[in-house]
Design an enzyme around this catalytic site. Sequence first.
Site, short mmCIF file in Angstrom:
data_model
loop_
_atom_site.label_atom_id
_atom_site.label_comp_id
_atom_site.label_asym_id
_atom_site.label_seq_id
_atom_site.Cartn_x
_atom_site.Cartn_y
_atom_site.Cartn_z
N SER A 146 57.73 108.75 -10.80
CA SER A 146 58.41 107.64 -10.13
C SER A 146 57.49 106.94 -9.14
CB SER A 146 59.63 108.15 -9.36
OG SER A 146 60.46 108.85 -10.22
N ASN A 167 59.14 104.83 -24.26
CA ASN A 167 60.46 105.28 -23.79
C ASN A 167 60.45 105.34 -22.26
OD1 ASN A 167 63.09 106.11 -23.94
ND2 ASN A 167 62.64 108.21 -24.57
N SER A 187 70.25 103.85 -10.77
CA SER A 187 69.70 103.22 -9.57
C SER A 187 68.45 102.42 -9.91
CB SER A 187 69.37 104.28 -8.53
OG SER A 187 68.30 105.08 -9.01
N ASP A 205 67.67 114.53 -11.95
CA ASP A 205 66.70 115.08 -12.91
C ASP A 205 66.50 116.57 -12.70
OD1 ASP A 205 66.44 112.67 -14.09
OD2 ASP A 205 64.53 112.14 -13.16
N GLU A 234 66.71 110.09 -21.30
CA GLU A 234 65.90 110.16 -22.51
C GLU A 234 66.75 110.54 -23.73
OE1 GLU A 234 64.92 110.70 -19.59
OE2 GLU A 234 62.75 110.41 -19.35
N HIS A 250 61.23 115.36 -22.30
CA HIS A 250 60.31 116.27 -21.60
C HIS A 250 61.05 117.32 -20.78
CE1 HIS A 250 60.47 113.45 -17.88
NE2 HIS A 250 61.39 113.08 -18.72
#
Length: 686
Positions: A26, A94, A176, A325, A353, A397
């Site tokens: 990020s 992606n 967000s 996450d 994802e 991932h």
Amino acid sequence: MYTTEFLDLPPLLGISGAVRLPGSKSISNRVLLLSGLSEGTTVVHDLLASDDTRVMLDALRVLGCDVEQSGDTVRITGVAGRLPVLNADLFMGNAGTAIRPLTAVLALLSASHGGIYTLSGVPRMHERPIGDLVNALRPLGCQIECLGQEGYPPLRVAGGRLNLGQAIRVRGDVSSQFLTALLLALPLVSQQQALTVEVEGELISKPYIEITLNLLARFGIQIQRQGWERFTIPQGSRYQSPGEIHVEADASSASYFIAAGALAAIEEPLRIDGVGADSIQGDIRFVEAAQAMGAQITSGPNWLEVSRGAWPLKAIDLDCNHIPDAAMTLAVMALYAHGTTRLRNIASWRVKETDRIAAMATELRKLGATVVEGEDFIEVTPPAIWQHASIHTYDDHRMAMCFSLAALNPLAPTATPGRPIAVRIEDPRCVGKTFPDYFETLFQVADTHPALIPVITVDGPSASGKGTLASNLATRLGYQFLDSGSLYRITGLVVVEKGIDPDDHEAVTKIARQIGTHLPLHFEEHQVWLNGKEVSEDLRQEAAGQMASRISAIPGVRQALVDLQLSFRGLPGLVADGRDMGTVIFPDAALKVFLTASVKERAERRYNQLISKGFSANLDEICADLEARDLRDRTRAVSPLVPAPDARKLDNSTLTSDQSAETVLKWWVDGWPHVKANVVNDVKPI
Ligand code: DC
């Protein structure tokens, strides 16, 4: 990075040591974009090298930024708020952190200064909604066309007429990232007036907005916020390069190691460097969640130390909106808890994802867990009986990284003693999105019993193609590789070099004992280094093979090389080729292959090999020599070349090397799982 089709994780028994983690995704992608929009040059240190950052870097290059990369440092000379390239097709893979802010940037610039741009990605990207961002930008006068389904990429932005008179409204309750995209891009059009963004709905993932505001401030833009509903970009905001900027390590990536420490750092804490208490990333609050489950954690500004505290872990009931996450990691930690863990307010998992709630539930169930899923929650109860599982990773991932923690199953409170289970991670390369060397890093700090590390042995006579087959298998499985013949060849080489009589068994044995100790040995791709000198070519000479065959009949030499050969048994597995791999060195190998081919065929292969390398060769001599060597290897008193009773024989006289590899791989896949029950009796739930 593991680029294999699947990665089999052996059961792991402990975690210890230290890890340094790659840069945050990020932060990396925000810093790249801000550097690209700024005036002047920014030197970005510790940038994450991953699929998503590559996507952003490529896009910036296409749009006219000057990008120079060397290792994990990148120099970017920005475009100072105006794009020199007015037509571009951008492929975004992606990478949500790339397509969203770039859509906002290109839409605003296209409407204010012209230009036509398309943004597309992989099929999954075209299923990830972007409508809330498009709906926020269109009322500002941006022309945005959804080229497939309305509300989803691919998109085309083409001109328009900016109208910034009223407040800008965006929904904040799906992702967000739409608000982040606007906040990063709107300073581009703030010359005439201050701009206000109003958030509709309850804003989720607020910590990511804090990262955005924090980084904008580093680039000279001070956004004022009222609660989480109104954000104002001051008039005349301009992106100013901070000159140099360091990317801190990824706090979400840290979650896997925090979890590993909480589960298995029993004697000493696991040290995590690169991210700590001063982190600007919201996922650092995963630390509190892990503590609530029982982890013991101490921290400094940019480090953490984690060890097992409460055991079994404590089941929790947690609103995870602030750590969307990292919360996935909690779902897997729940396998080691007492009771049922409930993770709430995670609806955003469904648009990541993959649909992460569905994916997590399906894969946890494979391990034997009981899982209840709802629109925005998941409940996990540990397995009563653990099951071997091949984990599908959905090109996600985090699925791959999370499920690696299931390899610690022998420690689980509900594990059946003496029955560790196998965990296969399908498509392990998906970790390339944020942490390409994840599994290598895990293996650095993971401990297990050697008996739990699977071995494939490939034995057979000279020139049967063992080496090619074994190294091919090692590459395809991501395993370590031992060419045991090279150890005998190296010993022979040193014997010749030092002028030692090969019949002086004591002197030759003494040399063999020095290989890998006094004479450091290092294998690198196709090179062998002994005592700082590259010896690869010397080793391949026929003379080296003959000397090896001769000295390998000395019992002391064979004994001296045993420990060195055993030391190659490392995570995640080993393929070893030689003469006695299956009979003497690794009698417990999970698969033993005995490879043969006719003498004539082998002589021809060796002949062609030598000629192609520019050596002179004579076919008849090679044939006679191979027969003599076979006889000596087969009839010597110690470790003669014979197939192990449980070896599978493969005559490859008429097979190509690929066909041989395919045959053995099929045997391996059909034989899964390869973990043996009861190999480690001392592993019991603690
Ligand atoms: O596989 P190779 O040709 O590199 O092996 C060289 C010699 O070393 C071979 O003639 C026999 C010996 N060798 C052995 O005795 N045991 C092994 N495990 C490997 C090789």
